[in-house]
Every structure is written in structure tokens, then in C-alpha cells.
Design an enzyme around this catalytic site. Structure first.
Site, PDB file in Angstrom:
ATOM      1  N   ARG A  66     -39.432-133.629   1.162  1.00 22.60           N
ATOM      2  CA  ARG A  66     -39.000-134.846   1.865  1.00 22.60           C
ATOM      3  C   ARG A  66     -39.694-134.963   3.221  1.00 22.60           C
ATOM      4  O   ARG A  66     -40.102-136.052   3.638  1.00 22.60           O
ATOM      5  CB  ARG A  66     -37.476-134.813   2.035  1.00 22.60           C
ATOM      6  CG  ARG A  66     -36.882-136.085   2.629  1.00 22.60           C
ATOM      7  CD  ARG A  66     -35.377-136.114   2.426  1.00 22.60           C
ATOM      8  NE  ARG A  66     -34.797-137.273   3.077  1.00 22.60           N
ATOM      9  CZ  ARG A  66     -34.013-137.228   4.146  1.00 22.60           C
ATOM     10  NH1 ARG A  66     -33.693-136.050   4.678  1.00 22.60           N
ATOM     11  NH2 ARG A  66     -33.520-138.328   4.688  1.00 22.60           N
ATOM     12  N   ASN A  84     -34.427-139.765   9.596  1.00 24.77           N
ATOM     13  CA  ASN A  84     -34.908-138.382   9.641  1.00 24.77           C
ATOM     14  C   ASN A  84     -33.922-137.393  10.242  1.00 24.77           C
ATOM     15  O   ASN A  84     -34.214-136.191  10.318  1.00 24.77           O
ATOM     16  CB  ASN A  84     -36.215-138.305  10.429  1.00 24.77           C
ATOM     17  CG  ASN A  84     -37.389-138.871   9.663  1.00 24.77           C
ATOM     18  OD1 ASN A  84     -37.319-139.033   8.453  1.00 24.77           O
ATOM     19  ND2 ASN A  84     -38.469-139.193  10.358  1.00 24.77           N
ATOM     20  N   HIS A 122     -41.990-138.107   4.367  1.00 28.82           N
ATOM     21  CA  HIS A 122     -41.676-138.870   5.572  1.00 28.82           C
ATOM     22  C   HIS A 122     -42.801-138.798   6.601  1.00 28.82           C
ATOM     23  O   HIS A 122     -42.991-139.735   7.379  1.00 28.82           O
ATOM     24  CB  HIS A 122     -40.358-138.384   6.182  1.00 28.82           C
ATOM     25  CG  HIS A 122     -39.157-138.862   5.437  1.00 28.82           C
ATOM     26  ND1 HIS A 122     -37.956-139.174   6.054  1.00 28.82           N
ATOM     27  CD2 HIS A 122     -38.956-139.104   4.123  1.00 28.82           C
ATOM     28  CE1 HIS A 122     -37.078-139.578   5.145  1.00 28.82           C
ATOM     29  NE2 HIS A 122     -37.666-139.526   3.956  1.00 28.82           N
ATOM     30  N   HIS A 140     -36.950-136.397  -6.493  1.00 30.57           N
ATOM     31  CA  HIS A 140     -35.487-136.334  -6.350  1.00 30.57           C
ATOM     32  C   HIS A 140     -34.875-135.316  -7.311  1.00 30.57           C
ATOM     33  O   HIS A 140     -33.656-135.121  -7.303  1.00 30.57           O
ATOM     34  CB  HIS A 140     -34.863-137.711  -6.589  1.00 30.57           C
ATOM     35  CG  HIS A 140     -35.101-138.678  -5.468  1.00 30.57           C
ATOM     36  ND1 HIS A 140     -34.864-140.029  -5.580  1.00 30.57           N
ATOM     37  CD2 HIS A 140     -35.579-138.490  -4.215  1.00 30.57           C
ATOM     38  CE1 HIS A 140     -35.183-140.631  -4.445  1.00 30.57           C
ATOM     39  NE2 HIS A 140     -35.614-139.709  -3.603  1.00 30.57           N
TER      40      HIS A 140
END
Length: 324
Positions: free
Chosen positions: A65, A97, A69, A194
Site C-alpha cells: 500500500r 495515509n 500511495h 487487496h
């Protein structure tokens, strides 16, 4: 189609795509970038990630992740790793975040790499390699990561509003990915990340309470699954740690996410959105039926995403949290 029409009305988006995808920075990446200057870099990073995973099972999802990001804001330049200062709120303190964690893994890897090859390996490359290791060490695919990124010096919390939200519909997701040179297949394949991870209630509350004027619960959710989510996340939930894993095999990188998505057992609105168009729904079915097909597509899309650049990388940071 509505998303495509909207994109055609945004000529500036096309300029952004060209500048990011065709940047000299992206073209300069190569799998053997450190073969002569720091040949042990990858093995050092893998060892650090593996040790961290033994102590904390949430590390793989956190690193994947974090890399995602990072790349979606200013390209893959390690800007997500920078700390805020008295004069600037950095990306890691932007609302999307706040739940990012495991920055210490990158710090440890950087420290070990610096001891072998001072000032050679960028923090952005360390994060890209750590994300690859997160997938591979969780039983997923491995791949040769193109390297040679430089670290950026700009990190703004306000820019995290550009990150795709878990409440996005397919048109919004498509636009977010298209702006970064990523296609619908990349969207579906990368959503497969995911398969690792956990979500707090706030990110899917919209699906299980007051969904719309006609339904309290999103009707696309499998009823007993929705009931379990409502039990864990009641309307006025006050347990900050409450939430749900993103699939039933949370520590294994596999295609279970896609199998559950087809059964109406997805967590985010953005997951369910993948079933709202024929193209993406077909890809979901393909990946649900073949883990090998998913792995192949995921590797291709990860390499593509991890090569996104705004051309803003300027240095090899000595400390990943602070500009030189």
C-alpha cells in the site's frame, strides 16, 4: 462510457500522462542498475523485509500500500516516506495515509544498504523492492524490479486527495488510473493487492449503513457477509481498531480476493465497482478462475505502476524521512 467521455473533455490530463509515462526518468530504469555499484542491495532488502514479516504479519500489506500511495502522488519518488516539518505537512500525514505504517522497515533496509553502499541506492528503489518482496514472501509472484529512481524533495499532504478512494465508482477509478498511464487491466490487476490487508470500518461504512434511500445495506453484498460486517462495525462504532480483513486468506498472496468479489463478499465500493462494466467484470472472472493469469497481470501492472514518474526525483536520500 461516461468516464471515457469525461476524459476526452480533459486535454490537460493527456499532457500529464505523456509527461509521466514518457519521462526520461522512467526510461532510465533498468533491472541491473545496481549490479556493479551495490550488488547485494536486493538480498539485503529481502532479508530485512523477511525478518519484519516474522514479527508482524501486517507488514506485507503495509509495504504494498505504501508503494502504491507513493507512485500515485508525484510518481515513485519516495515522497511518501518524508516526515512533515514545522513548515510543511507531508504526504504521510494526509488523511488517506494516516493508517500507513511499517515505515521502520524501509528505514532498517536503508541503514543496512548504506552500510554496504553509501549514497548509492535511493529510498524510492528500496520501497519498490520491498513491495515486490512483500508479495513474493507472502507466496505470490516475484519479478525483476526496474531500478534507478531518484528521491523527490517535495511531499505535500494536500496532494493525497488525488489518491483513489475506497468509495470510488468505476468511472472515477478509470480516470485516476488513466491520468497515470494505467489501463483498466492495470486497475483490476492492482486491485488484487487487496488479497493482503485489513480495513477499518470507516472505509466501508457507506456500504453497510444508510447505503441509499431505498437500502440500508448495499444490495450487491452477500446478505450473511453484510450481517457480519454490520456486527463488527455498528452504526455508531467507537472501537478505533474495528474492521475487516480484505479477504479470507489475509497473509497469503493469492486470487481469493477475486473469488470473494464474484460472490458478493468484497469490502470496498471500489472493489464492487469492478463488476459494473463488462471489460472489468471479465477480468475479475478470469483472475478468479486462474491464479496464474492474475500473477502474470499483477507483475506486468506492478512494473508499469512502479515506473510512473513526474521527473521530480533529484537525489539519493541518506535518511529516507528527510531530504538531504
Amino acid at each position: 462510457m461516461a468516464g471515457l467521455l469525461r476524459l476526452r473533455m480533459l486535454p490537460l490530463v493527456f499532457v500529464v500522462v505523456l509527461s509521466w509515462v514518457l519521462s526520461p526518468f522512467a526510461a532510465a530504469l533498468s533491472s541491473d542498475y545496481y549490479d556493479h555499484t551495490c550488488p547485494k542491495a536486493e538480498s539485503i532488502i529481502t532479508k530485512v523485509v523477511k525478518k519484519a514479516m516474522m514479527n508482524d504479519k501486517t507488514v506485507p500489506a503495509a509495504l504494498l500500500r505504501m508503494h502504491f500511495h507513493d507512485c500515485f502522488i508525484r510518481g515513485c519518488d519516495g515522497s511518501v516516506l518524508l516526515n512533515s516539518t514545522a513548515m510543511n505537512a507531508a504526504e504521510k500525514d494526509g488523511p488517506p495515509n494516516i493508517s500507513l505504517h511499517a515505515f521502520y522497515v524501509i528505514d532498517l533496509a536503508k541503514k543496512e544498504v548504506e552500510s554496504q553502499c553509501p549514497g548509492v541506492v535511493s529510498c524510492a528503489d528500496i520501497l519498490a523492492l520491498a513491495a515486490r518482496d512483500a508479495a513474493a514472501l507472502s507466496g505470490g509472484p516475484s519479478w525483476n524490479v526496474p531500478k534507478g529512481r531518484k528521491d523527490g524533495r517535495i511531499s505535500k499532504a494536500s496532494e493525497t486527495r488525488q489518491l483513489p478512494a475506497p468509495t470510488f465508482n468505476l468511472s472515477q477509478l478509470q480516470q485516476s488510473f488513466f491520468q497515470r498511464g494505467l489501463a483498466l487491466e492495470d486497475l483490476v490487476a492492482l486491485s488484487g493487492g487487496h488479497t493482503l490487508g485489513f480495513s477499518h470500518c470507516s472505509s466501508f461504512q457507506n456500504r453497510i449503513h444508510n447505503f441509499d434511500t431505498a437500502h440500508d445495506v448495499d444490495p450487491s453484498l452477500q446478505p450473511s457477509f453484510a450481517a457480519r460486517l454490520r456486527n463488527v462495525c455498528p452504526m455508531h462504532n467507537k472501537v478505533r481498531s474495528a474492521g475487516a480483513t480484505l479477504d479470507s486468506s489475509v497473509t497469503a498472496f493469492d486470487n481469493i480476493y477475486f473469488k470473494l468479489l464474484v460472490l458478493g463478499k468484497s469490502i470496498f465500493s471500489s472493489d464492487e465497482a469492478l463488476l459494473t462494466a463488462t471489460t472489468t467484470k471479465t477480468l475479475v472472472s478470469k483472475f478468479a478462475n486462474s491464479q496464474e493469469e492474475f500473477y502474470t497481470a499483477f507483475v506486468k501492472s506492478m512494473i508499469k505502476m512502479s515506473s510512473i514518474s513526474s521527473g521530480g526525483g533529484q537525489e539519493i536520500r541518506l535518511n529516507c524521512r528527510v531530504v538531504n
